[in-house]
Design a protein around this motif. Structure first.
Motif, short mmCIF file in Angstrom:
data_model
loop_
_atom_site.label_atom_id
_atom_site.label_comp_id
_atom_site.label_asym_id
_atom_site.label_seq_id
_atom_site.Cartn_x
_atom_site.Cartn_y
_atom_site.Cartn_z
N ASP A 1 1.01 -1.09 -0.20
CA ASP A 1 -0.04 -0.32 0.20
C ASP A 1 1.12 1.36 -0.13
OD1 ASP A 1 -2.28 -1.22 0.21
OD2 ASP A 1 -2.45 -1.48 2.16
N THR A 2 2.15 1.44 0.69
CA THR A 2 2.74 2.45 0.65
C THR A 2 3.70 2.50 -0.36
OG1 THR A 2 3.22 2.06 3.40
CG2 THR A 2 4.93 3.42 1.93
N LEU A 3 4.13 1.84 -1.30
CA LEU A 3 4.38 1.58 -2.64
C LEU A 3 3.16 2.14 -3.59
CD1 LEU A 3 7.21 -1.71 -2.42
CD2 LEU A 3 7.60 0.87 -2.36
N ASN A 4 2.32 1.94 -2.94
CA ASN A 4 0.96 2.60 -4.21
C ASN A 4 1.15 3.48 -4.39
OD1 ASN A 4 0.74 0.16 -5.84
ND2 ASN A 4 -0.66 -1.30 -4.25
N GLU A 5 1.46 4.33 -3.20
CA GLU A 5 1.30 5.85 -3.06
C GLU A 5 2.75 6.29 -3.34
OE1 GLU A 5 0.70 6.24 1.28
OE2 GLU A 5 -0.78 5.53 1.45
N TRP A 6 3.59 5.86 -3.05
CA TRP A 6 4.45 6.50 -4.43
C TRP A 6 4.34 5.97 -5.58
CZ3 TRP A 6 8.71 9.16 -2.32
CH2 TRP A 6 8.72 9.03 -0.75
N VAL A 7 4.64 5.08 -6.49
CA VAL A 7 4.57 5.06 -7.62
C VAL A 7 3.91 5.43 -8.20
CG1 VAL A 7 5.01 2.86 -9.00
CG2 VAL A 7 5.87 2.75 -7.14
N THR A 8 3.78 6.99 -9.35
CA THR A 8 2.62 7.68 -10.17
C THR A 8 2.83 7.63 -11.16
OG1 THR A 8 3.61 9.47 -8.65
CG2 THR A 8 2.11 8.14 -7.48
N THR A 9 4.67 6.88 -11.29
CA THR A 9 5.40 7.61 -12.79
C THR A 9 5.57 5.98 -13.57
OG1 THR A 9 7.24 9.16 -11.99
CG2 THR A 9 5.17 10.40 -12.13
N GLU A 10 5.94 6.51 -14.29
CA GLU A 10 6.65 4.82 -15.39
C GLU A 10 8.06 5.63 -14.24
OE1 GLU A 10 6.12 4.29 -19.02
OE2 GLU A 10 4.65 4.58 -19.82
N GLU A 11 8.80 6.43 -14.14
CA GLU A 11 10.08 6.71 -13.54
C GLU A 11 10.62 5.95 -12.51
OE1 GLU A 11 8.10 8.91 -15.28
OE2 GLU A 11 9.30 8.77 -17.02
N ILE A 12 9.69 6.48 -11.59
CA ILE A 12 9.36 6.66 -10.08
C ILE A 12 9.24 4.42 -10.42
CG2 ILE A 12 8.56 6.38 -7.78
CD1 ILE A 12 7.72 8.65 -8.15
N LEU A 13 8.58 3.97 -10.53
CA LEU A 13 8.22 2.34 -11.15
C LEU A 13 9.61 1.65 -11.90
CD1 LEU A 13 6.94 0.38 -10.79
CD2 LEU A 13 5.24 0.34 -13.33
N GLN A 14 10.35 2.00 -12.60
CA GLN A 14 11.48 1.85 -13.01
C GLN A 14 12.72 2.43 -11.58
OE1 GLN A 14 12.61 0.84 -16.37
NE2 GLN A 14 14.54 -0.01 -14.73
N GLU A 15 12.18 2.51 -10.85
CA GLU A 15 13.15 3.40 -9.38
C GLU A 15 12.91 2.52 -8.67
OE1 GLU A 15 14.33 6.37 -5.94
OE2 GLU A 15 12.51 6.69 -7.65
N LEU A 16 12.12 1.68 -8.58
CA LEU A 16 11.78 1.02 -7.49
C LEU A 16 12.06 -0.92 -8.07
CD1 LEU A 16 10.14 -0.30 -5.26
CD2 LEU A 16 8.49 -0.14 -6.60
N VAL A 17 11.91 -0.51 -9.21
CA VAL A 17 12.00 -2.47 -9.32
C VAL A 17 14.38 -1.88 -9.57
CG1 VAL A 17 12.54 -3.45 -11.50
CG2 VAL A 17 10.68 -2.01 -11.15
N GLU A 18 14.72 -1.58 -9.50
CA GLU A 18 16.41 -1.24 -9.37
C GLU A 18 16.09 -1.05 -8.40
OE1 GLU A 18 20.75 -1.07 -10.61
OE2 GLU A 18 18.89 -1.33 -11.48
#
Length: 419
Positions: free
Chosen positions: A131-148
């Protein structure tokens, strides 16, 4: 302090040293320089007034100092030159609070450290983390950062590969931001592909490069075991796209048979060898047979250490025994004591009065078990009404004969299992 003559030079060396000491204590960066001109000061002891000329010079110097000064009487506080404030660093990012706001990297590092130290809390914490990560991940760039971030943590923290793979499997299904071909799973597989493409250089690199490569190999093995993909039938299944990659990684490791590479290959096959073997056989492939032949060639020719050689031998033996699984196990519905050696595997073990162990597989099971029941009838107080043992005796103590019989039973069981 100046002397009675209207000279700008200090009155004595002691006065100069005292001034320098005060200057050094006030500003440790550099001492204050002597002024080029100094207003003349009258001898306080003589009581003579200051001349008009002296007063004019003093006023001119004071006006010049005020004109060139950067100080302000309205300032909230006075900070000497060269002084470094701790708060300057805290506010350097422009935030208003004393501490900077936590970043995504901080949050990932925090919950990864928690899961690494308490892996049993995964099920209870994963929903909050998601739930917390879903609040953070709002763009593709942030999603890419999370994966890395998660990839780096999973391949750099010792013994975190399994939990990291479980984490990746959960996030790949529950991160809401999922643009076409850029969802969490696809970005993760693309990141793994990047590392895979560098395998030939990494396997021959320096020790640190090899260490990172080996961590990646073991993490990929955990991903194969834990990452679920929907099959064409709609049921979840393993990521078969990783099968070919794992085979090539094993071939790469065996092609450079030094001790670290061979140890990594052994760990991967112990981890996933049975699953890989089954998958390849199901696809009509003999990839595991080819890998075993390479291991046998290495045992004959390669100059590996004795310990690594023993690890390879035990791995070959493990595979020859179908990875420790029983060949003749019958279907559970058709299992009998005659056709399934595992039929009595989960049956409890009992002991006779002389300490001889027996199970339901024992031909005299009925008679021996009845003896135990009869013996309990003679000692009704040995058990409480709820069936629990009473506290009248020390349950940690064991009769020497029973202990010896139990150890003998364990040794015989191990011998039968190895056969």
């Amino acid at each position: 302090m100046y002397n009675n003559n209207n000279s700008s030079a200090p009155s004595s060396s002691s006065s100069s040293e005292a001034g320098d000491a005060r200057s050094s204590a006030f500003n440790p960066c550099e001492p204050l320089r002597q002024p080029r001109t100094s207003p003349p000061v009258s001898d306080c002891g003589s009581g003579s007034p200051v001349s008009s000329n002296s007063g004019h010079n003093s006023s001119s110097v004071a006006d010049a100092l005020v004109k060139n000064s950067k100080l302000s009487a309205a300032a909230a506080e006075f900070i000497p030159g060269g002084y470094s404030s701790v708060q300057d660093d805290s506010y350097s990012d422009g935030s208003e609070g004393y501490y900077a706001e936590p970043s995504l990297a901080d949050f990932v590092q925090d919950f990864v450290s928690h899961l690494n130290s308490s892996p049993g809390s995964f099920e209870s914490e994963i929903e909050y983390i998601t739930d917390t990560l879903n609040e953070w991940v709002t763009t593709e760039e942030i999603l890419q950062e999370l994966v890395e971030l998660i990839y780096v943590q999973s391949t750099s923290i010792p013994n975190f590969a399994y939990t990291g793979a479980r984490l990746c499997n959960h996030l790949s299904r529950h991160i809401r931001l999922s643009p076409a071909n850029r969802n969490f799973r696809n970005l993760l597989l693309q990141r793994c592909q990047t590392e895979y493409n560098q395998r030939n250089q990494a396997v021959q690199g320096d020790p640190e490069t090899k260490k990172k490569f080996h961590s990646y190999v073991l993490f990929l093995g955990e991903l194969y075991l834990n990452l679920e993909l929907k099959s064409r039938k709609g049921t979840p299944g393993r990521a078969d796209v990783l099968l070919g990659a794992l085979k090539e990684l094993l071939n790469t490791l065996f092609s450079h048979p030094d001790d670290p590479n061979l140890m990594c290959a052994v760990k991967l096959l112990k981890l996933s060898g049975s699953i890989l073997d089954d998958a390849w056989k199901e696809n009509g492939q003999s990839d595991m047979d080819e890998l075993v032949k390479k291991i046998e060639e290495i045992l004959l020719d390669a100059k590996c250490s004795r310990d690594v050689r023993q690890m390879l031998l035990k791995l070959v033996e493990l595979r020859s025994s179908n990875w420790g699984r029983v060949h003749t196990a019958a279907v559970s519905s058709d299992a009998t004591p005659d056709n399934d050696p595992n039929y009595f595997m989960n049956e409890p073990t009992f002991y006779t009065v002389d300490g001889t162990p027996f199970t339901a597989a024992d031909p005299e099971y009925s008679e021996k078990y009845q003896e135990i029941l009869d013996r309990e009838d003679y000692f009704p107080d040995a058990y409480e009404e709820n069936g629990n043992e009473s506290l009248c005796g020390d349950e940690d103590e064991m009769d020497p004969e029973i202990k010896e019989a139990f150890e003998k039973f364990c040794m015989e069981s191990d011998a039968r299992r190895k056969k």
